[in-house]
Scaffold this active site. Structure first.
Site, mmCIF file in Angstrom:
data_model
loop_
_atom_site.group_PDB
_atom_site.id
_atom_site.type_symbol
_atom_site.label_atom_id
_atom_site.label_comp_id
_atom_site.label_asym_id
_atom_site.label_seq_id
_atom_site.Cartn_x
_atom_site.Cartn_y
_atom_site.Cartn_z
ATOM 1 N N GLY A 10 -47.560 22.354 34.888
ATOM 2 C CA GLY A 10 -47.145 23.740 35.119
ATOM 3 C C GLY A 10 -46.005 24.142 34.212
ATOM 4 O O GLY A 10 -45.076 23.369 33.995
ATOM 5 N N ARG A 71 -53.238 21.192 32.268
ATOM 6 C CA ARG A 71 -53.387 20.045 33.170
ATOM 7 C C ARG A 71 -54.655 19.347 32.683
ATOM 8 O O ARG A 71 -55.741 19.910 32.801
ATOM 9 C CB ARG A 71 -53.556 20.508 34.617
ATOM 10 N N ASP A 102 -43.747 15.684 37.450
ATOM 11 C CA ASP A 102 -44.044 14.360 37.964
ATOM 12 C C ASP A 102 -45.397 13.816 37.476
ATOM 13 O O ASP A 102 -45.490 12.682 36.987
ATOM 14 C CB ASP A 102 -44.053 14.508 39.493
ATOM 15 N N THR A 125 -40.034 21.452 35.908
ATOM 16 C CA THR A 125 -40.936 21.935 36.955
ATOM 17 C C THR A 125 -40.120 22.722 37.969
ATOM 18 O O THR A 125 -39.034 22.283 38.366
ATOM 19 C CB THR A 125 -41.668 20.792 37.684
ATOM 20 N N ASP A 127 -40.682 22.855 40.919
ATOM 21 C CA ASP A 127 -40.733 22.166 42.223
ATOM 22 C C ASP A 127 -39.490 21.295 42.476
ATOM 23 O O ASP A 127 -39.204 20.949 43.628
ATOM 24 C CB ASP A 127 -41.980 21.276 42.322
ATOM 25 N N ASP A 129 -39.045 18.141 41.994
ATOM 26 C CA ASP A 129 -39.515 17.003 42.798
ATOM 27 C C ASP A 129 -39.644 15.718 41.981
ATOM 28 O O ASP A 129 -40.521 14.903 42.240
ATOM 29 C CB ASP A 129 -40.874 17.354 43.440
ATOM 30 N N ARG A 171 -45.452 22.580 45.700
ATOM 31 C CA ARG A 171 -46.444 21.496 45.841
ATOM 32 C C ARG A 171 -46.145 20.671 47.088
ATOM 33 O O ARG A 171 -46.052 21.247 48.162
ATOM 34 C CB ARG A 171 -46.456 20.640 44.574
#
Ligand code: F6P
Length: 319
Positions: A10, A71, A102, A125, A127, A129, A171
């Site tokens: 992303g 992706r 990730d 990202t 996110d 994460d 996510r």
């Protein structure tokens, strides 16, 4: 020495300032920068180009990524990874910077275990994460997009007797949701890292509504898949007419904030300086407890990111 930069997974605001800094900084070191277009898909298909300044002119303030991303399903197959490696060799690229999340770092770890690589990953990202770093490029911009949306939703929510449920991205991670709820003062926050058992909260909110509270703001992380459940709870248990806003991909857009532009600058300088001095080293640039560092890719992908305890504790305050 030939250096290359690519984006994977992303897109995130901050990628463009990172790409711009990379090209300028590699030239400044007297070396040659390449751009890999379309992420891992482009690496497989040899979409590689020597960068010139006009490729990256006027992009620093834009969200998204000028060199695009993807992706890649094909990259899961060994033969395509071998093709990607041969493309790097053909261009004489021995130093690679990968802006990704990730999943992309997992792919790079696999790639580096099979081929003679030398890369630095830059966590990118919305996110937030990625294990080993407190910050990933794009997070501050995404949080500001969410804050702006929540401030606006509050305006309309406070004009009616209604509950508003806002679903945010992330996510599997509740980072965006929990930080958004802290900075917006949301009454309800539902994240994958904690179970949603709102017995105490139901009683408190029902009492408050009975005593004149006229609206509720609830933030739900997409990873919980509980948007419908929370909607039904607000309508049926709390008894407020409820509206749902799914913020979706607007959270990935927008001009990178000052913080994301500065982090892009620092991450890229760290990555290029490291690659200048090392070969055969596969690292991720991280920002931990206010310091920049480089850590092994294995250490990043081997453990799942954990939300800071102080943020998780804030959930209890909502109960
Ligand atoms: O990883 C970034 C992210 O925006 C997640 O928050 C979200 O779940 C996902 O990407 C959406 O992916 P796509 O753009 O492929 O639909």
């Amino acid at each position: 020495m030939s250096f290359a930069i690519m984006c994977s997974g992303g897109d995130a605001p901050g990628m463009n300032p990172a790409i711009k800094k990379f090209v300028d900084y590699v030239y400044k070191q007297g070396e040659v920068p390449y751009l890999i277009y379309d992420g891992l898909e482009g690496l497989i298909d040899k979409k590689i180009k020597k960068a010139i300044h006009s490729d990256v002119a006027g992009i620093l303030h834009n969200g998204g990524t000028k060199i695009r991303s993807s992706r890649s399903k094909r990259f899961f197959e060994y033969d395509y990874r071998a093709q990607a490696y041969n493309n790097l060799k053909e261009f004489g690229i021995t130093k690679l910077v990968v802006l990704g999340g990730d999943g992309s770092f997992r792919a790079m770890e696999k790639f580096s275990s099979e081929f003679d690589l030398n890369f630095v990953g830059i966590p990118s990202t919305i996110d937030n994460d990625i294990n080993g770093t407190d910050y990933c490029l794009g997070v501050d911009t995404a949080l500001n997009v969410i804050r702006d949306a929540l401030d606006k939703i509050r305006d309309t929510a406070s004009s009616f007797n209604r509950a508003f449920l806002v679903e945010v991205m992330g996510r599997e991670s509740g980072y965006l949701a929990i930080v958004s709820s802290i900075i917006s003062g949301a009454e309800v926050c539902v994240i994958p890292e904690a179970s949603f058992e709102p017995t105490l909260l139901t009683k408190r909110l029902k009492d408050e509504v009975a005593n004149g509270r006229n609206y509720i703001l609830a933030i739900v992380a997409e990873g919980t898949k509980k948007t419908t459940e929370v909607y039904n709870w607000l309508q049926d248990e709390i008894g407020l007419e409820t509206r749902v806003s799914i913020l979706g991909h607007i959270q990935r857009g927008g001009n990178p904030t000052v913080f994301d532009r500065l982090m892009a600058f620092d991450f890229v300088v760290l990555a290029v300086d490291h690659l200048m001095q090392h070969s055969n080293s596969n690292k991720v640039a991280v920002y931990k407890k206010g310091e920049f560092a480089l850590i092994e890719i294995e250490d990043v992908v081997s453990t799942k990111y954990q939300l800071p305890k102080r943020y998780l504790d804030a959930l209890n305050l909502l109960d």
